[in-house]
Design a protein around this motif. Sequence first.
Motif, PDB file in Angstrom:
ATOM      1  N   GLN A  45     -10.992  12.785  -5.303  1.00 54.67           N
ATOM      2  CA  GLN A  45     -12.282  12.375  -4.783  1.00 54.67           C
ATOM      3  C   GLN A  45     -12.174  11.163  -3.986  1.00 54.67           C
ATOM      4  OE1 GLN A  45     -14.649  12.783  -8.424  1.00 54.67           O
ATOM      5  NE2 GLN A  45     -13.469  14.749  -8.837  1.00 54.67           N
ATOM      6  N   ARG A  46     -11.022  10.994  -3.198  1.00 54.43           N
ATOM      7  CA  ARG A  46     -11.020   9.621  -2.709  1.00 54.43           C
ATOM      8  C   ARG A  46     -11.641   9.794  -1.171  1.00 54.43           C
ATOM      9  NH1 ARG A  46      -6.333   6.018  -2.950  1.00 54.43           N
ATOM     10  NH2 ARG A  46      -5.809   4.716  -1.101  1.00 54.43           N
ATOM     11  N   PRO A  47     -12.475   8.654  -0.819  1.00 54.06           N
ATOM     12  CA  PRO A  47     -13.033   8.561   0.657  1.00 54.06           C
ATOM     13  C   PRO A  47     -11.912   8.843   1.452  1.00 54.06           C
ATOM     14  CG  PRO A  47     -13.800   6.837  -0.768  1.00 54.06           C
ATOM     15  CD  PRO A  47     -12.685   7.342  -1.645  1.00 54.06           C
ATOM     16  N   ALA A 128       1.686   8.637  -1.517  1.00 55.22           N
ATOM     17  CA  ALA A 128       1.197   8.755  -2.962  1.00 55.22           C
ATOM     18  C   ALA A 128       0.409   7.434  -3.321  1.00 55.22           C
ATOM     19  CB  ALA A 128       2.553   8.668  -3.824  1.00 55.22           C
ATOM     20  N   PRO A 129      -0.936   7.840  -3.321  1.00 56.17           N
ATOM     21  CA  PRO A 129      -1.978   6.934  -3.805  1.00 56.17           C
ATOM     22  C   PRO A 129      -1.715   7.002  -5.189  1.00 56.17           C
ATOM     23  CG  PRO A 129      -3.120   8.836  -3.204  1.00 56.17           C
ATOM     24  CD  PRO A 129      -1.664   9.023  -2.899  1.00 56.17           C
ATOM     25  N   SER A 130      -2.596   6.054  -6.204  1.00 54.06           N
ATOM     26  CA  SER A 130      -2.309   6.170  -7.594  1.00 54.06           C
ATOM     27  C   SER A 130      -3.044   7.437  -8.140  1.00 54.06           C
ATOM     28  CB  SER A 130      -3.106   5.002  -8.125  1.00 54.06           C
ATOM     29  OG  SER A 130      -4.326   5.095  -7.490  1.00 54.06           O
ATOM     30  N   TYR A 198      -3.129  -8.526   1.299  1.00 53.37           N
ATOM     31  CA  TYR A 198      -4.510  -7.694   1.100  1.00 53.37           C
ATOM     32  C   TYR A 198      -4.969  -7.563  -0.520  1.00 53.37           C
ATOM     33  CZ  TYR A 198      -4.228  -6.566   6.004  1.00 53.37           C
ATOM     34  OH  TYR A 198      -4.603  -6.598   7.325  1.00 53.37           O
ATOM     35  N   ARG A 199      -3.564  -7.183  -1.029  1.00 54.11           N
ATOM     36  CA  ARG A 199      -4.030  -6.748  -2.652  1.00 54.11           C
ATOM     37  C   ARG A 199      -2.879  -7.714  -3.393  1.00 54.11           C
ATOM     38  NH1 ARG A 199      -3.458  -0.647  -4.513  1.00 54.11           N
ATOM     39  NH2 ARG A 199      -1.301  -0.931  -4.102  1.00 54.11           N
ATOM     40  N   PRO A 200      -3.210  -8.686  -4.225  1.00 57.70           N
ATOM     41  CA  PRO A 200      -1.974  -9.350  -5.235  1.00 57.70           C
ATOM     42  C   PRO A 200      -1.277  -8.347  -6.019  1.00 57.70           C
ATOM     43  CG  PRO A 200      -4.159  -9.962  -5.797  1.00 57.70           C
ATOM     44  CD  PRO A 200      -4.520  -8.900  -4.841  1.00 57.70           C
ATOM     45  N   THR A 233     -12.700  -3.073   8.159  1.00 59.13           N
ATOM     46  CA  THR A 233     -11.834  -3.858   7.244  1.00 59.13           C
ATOM     47  C   THR A 233     -10.309  -3.539   7.744  1.00 59.13           C
ATOM     48  OG1 THR A 233     -11.248  -4.092   5.013  1.00 59.13           O
ATOM     49  CG2 THR A 233     -12.489  -2.266   5.443  1.00 59.13           C
ATOM     50  N   PRO A 234      -9.485  -4.509   7.452  1.00 59.59           N
ATOM     51  CA  PRO A 234      -8.073  -4.060   7.970  1.00 59.59           C
ATOM     52  C   PRO A 234      -7.523  -3.323   6.780  1.00 59.59           C
ATOM     53  CG  PRO A 234      -8.442  -6.369   7.208  1.00 59.59           C
ATOM     54  CD  PRO A 234      -9.743  -5.810   7.341  1.00 59.59           C
ATOM     55  N   SER A 235      -7.882  -3.386   5.654  1.00 59.68           N
ATOM     56  CA  SER A 235      -7.323  -2.618   4.493  1.00 59.68           C
ATOM     57  C   SER A 235      -8.553  -2.085   3.592  1.00 59.68           C
ATOM     58  CB  SER A 235      -6.621  -3.708   3.564  1.00 59.68           C
ATOM     59  OG  SER A 235      -6.061  -2.933   2.437  1.00 59.68           O
ATOM     60  N   PRO A 236      -8.943  -0.792   4.080  1.00 59.20           N
ATOM     61  CA  PRO A 236     -10.188  -0.120   3.788  1.00 59.20           C
ATOM     62  C   PRO A 236     -10.499  -0.010   2.183  1.00 59.20           C
ATOM     63  CG  PRO A 236      -9.431   0.937   5.560  1.00 59.20           C
ATOM     64  CD  PRO A 236      -8.368  -0.067   5.240  1.00 59.20           C
ATOM     65  N   GLY A 237      -9.259  -0.105   1.448  1.00 59.58           N
ATOM     66  CA  GLY A 237      -9.219   0.333  -0.048  1.00 59.58           C
ATOM     67  C   GLY A 237     -10.186  -0.731  -0.719  1.00 59.58           C
ATOM     68  N   LEU A 238     -10.200  -2.108  -0.073  1.00 55.11           N
ATOM     69  CA  LEU A 238     -10.977  -3.267  -0.508  1.00 55.11           C
ATOM     70  C   LEU A 238     -12.388  -2.922  -0.653  1.00 55.11           C
ATOM     71  CD1 LEU A 238      -9.273  -5.890   1.732  1.00 55.11           C
ATOM     72  CD2 LEU A 238      -8.517  -5.429  -0.554  1.00 55.11           C
TER      73      LEU A 238
HETATM   74  P1  AMP Z   1      -3.641   3.312  -3.666  1.00 56.47           P
HETATM   75  O1  AMP Z   1      -2.698   4.045  -2.903  1.00 56.47           O
HETATM   76  O2  AMP Z   1      -4.709   3.800  -4.385  1.00 56.47           O
HETATM   77  O3  AMP Z   1      -2.757   2.088  -4.632  1.00 56.47           O
HETATM   78  O4  AMP Z   1      -4.489   2.250  -2.821  1.00 56.47           O
HETATM   79  C1  AMP Z   1      -3.650   1.860  -1.513  1.00 56.47           C
HETATM   80  C2  AMP Z   1      -4.081   0.824  -0.764  1.00 56.47           C
HETATM   81  O5  AMP Z   1      -3.462   0.216   0.398  1.00 56.47           O
HETATM   82  C3  AMP Z   1      -5.447   0.661  -0.622  1.00 56.47           C
HETATM   83  O6  AMP Z   1      -6.191  -0.465  -0.891  1.00 56.47           O
HETATM   84  C4  AMP Z   1      -5.597   0.744   0.740  1.00 56.47           C
HETATM   85  O7  AMP Z   1      -6.585   0.393   1.554  1.00 56.47           O
HETATM   86  C5  AMP Z   1      -4.102   0.073   1.333  1.00 56.47           C
HETATM   87  N1  AMP Z   1      -3.704   0.650   2.417  1.00 56.47           N
HETATM   88  C6  AMP Z   1      -2.967   1.649   2.972  1.00 56.47           C
HETATM   89  N2  AMP Z   1      -2.680   1.785   3.938  1.00 56.47           N
HETATM   90  C7  AMP Z   1      -2.985   0.574   4.755  1.00 56.47           C
HETATM   91  C8  AMP Z   1      -3.024   0.169   6.128  1.00 56.47           C
HETATM   92  N3  AMP Z   1      -2.685   0.904   7.263  1.00 56.47           N
HETATM   93  N4  AMP Z   1      -3.569  -1.007   6.245  1.00 56.47           N
HETATM   94  C9  AMP Z   1      -4.007  -1.733   5.359  1.00 56.47           C
HETATM   95  N5  AMP Z   1      -4.192  -1.524   4.029  1.00 56.47           N
HETATM   96  C10 AMP Z   1      -3.663  -0.157   3.573  1.00 56.47           C
END
Ligand code: AMP
Length: 349
Positions: A45-47, A128-130, A198-200, A233-238
């Motif tokens: 259910q990931r956007p 592979a996202p989490s 983007y993410r520590p 946003t450059p890293s939409p997950g944020l």
């Molecule tokens: P997750 O896979 O759930 O650990 O999340 C992956 C993270 O990487 C998310 O915060 C995404 O926004 C980030 N991410 C993935 N691809 C990109 C990209 N091309 N540019 C910037 N951030 C990215």
Amino acid sequence: MLSTNEAVRRLKQGEVVAIPTETVYGLAADASKLLAIQQIFTLKQRPSDNPLIIHIGCMNQLDEFSKPMTEIELRIIKKFWPGPLTLVLPRKKNVLDAITAGLNTVAVRMPNHSKCLNLLQKTGPLVAPSANLSGTPSPSKSEHVLSDFGENFPVLDGGDCAIGIESTVLTCRPNYPTTTGQQSSCASRKFQSDILIYRPGAISAEELSEFGSVEYYTPSHSIKDTLRTSNVTPSPGLKYRHYAPKATVEWLSDVEQLETLRYPGVIFLLDKTPPYTQSFTDKVVKDGYSLLCCEGSWKRFGQLLYDTFRMADKENYTRIFIQDIRKHVATSSLKDAIINRIEKAISGH
Ligand code: AMP
Ligand code: MG
């Protein structure tokens, strides 16, 4: 639970399989199979505007996705791969838009987990996202995956994750246009540093500073509000809610604070004593709190963080108190990442 061969077979057929890495478990699909990738978004259910990280098993696999790299990128890769570091790089045209959410960039990582590397060498690159439902804490154990996706979900078990916190995500081209026609990721913003985090994660800013000047991407509050409603946003997950359990999370700064607690919950500590005395422990037990202590080990603290979140929700605890480690005298490369995840859980963002 699957064998490696069975996982390879399923992935090659276009199925989604959960895989172990040293950070957290991933929900994997073949990076060239659109239907399998779309299934990841549905399952989690990931956007669809939250891009995926491509996992590779050897350097040759990188050539398919990205353009030639800069000196600093090559040096960072040499030092930290395989490892908990994701590089955001300019993408090649053939990378599926479903992976990058249409960005001009692609995120790539080589995980440091022997079973996962062995799998990747047989399957080729995997996204592979989490392997958690969007919004729940990331899975640091195979049982967390089963709890989100059901007892029969296909998982390649690789044991508990050694780090338990998601990778450091960074770019060495902070001003590279992320979307077509856009000069820089955040309209008027120009970054001065060589490396933008983007993410520590487990690879800290300090370790990276050997390779250039480092800056954290921290949207200001007004930008943060815009982020929620726009995709600039450059890293939409944020912009999405992350890492938060249902229970409320609070910092625990001193023993007195505990005297005022009225509802049983979870107390998660880095250190044993001091300042946590025997009478503290006695009270905790008497009042029905669940006490977890990591004996001063930051590594253990990171490994158990999401497990603690999940345990609290499972046991219907409504509150989680975490030792306030923000000003802790001991330093650790994990410190910023752990504080970041706890603060996200506290604020619910
Ligand atoms: P997750 O896979 O759930 O650990 O999340 C992956 C993270 O990487 C998310 O915060 C995404 O926004 C980030 N991410 C993935 N691809 C990109 C990209 N091309 N540019 C910037 N951030 C990215
Ligand atoms: Mg995630």
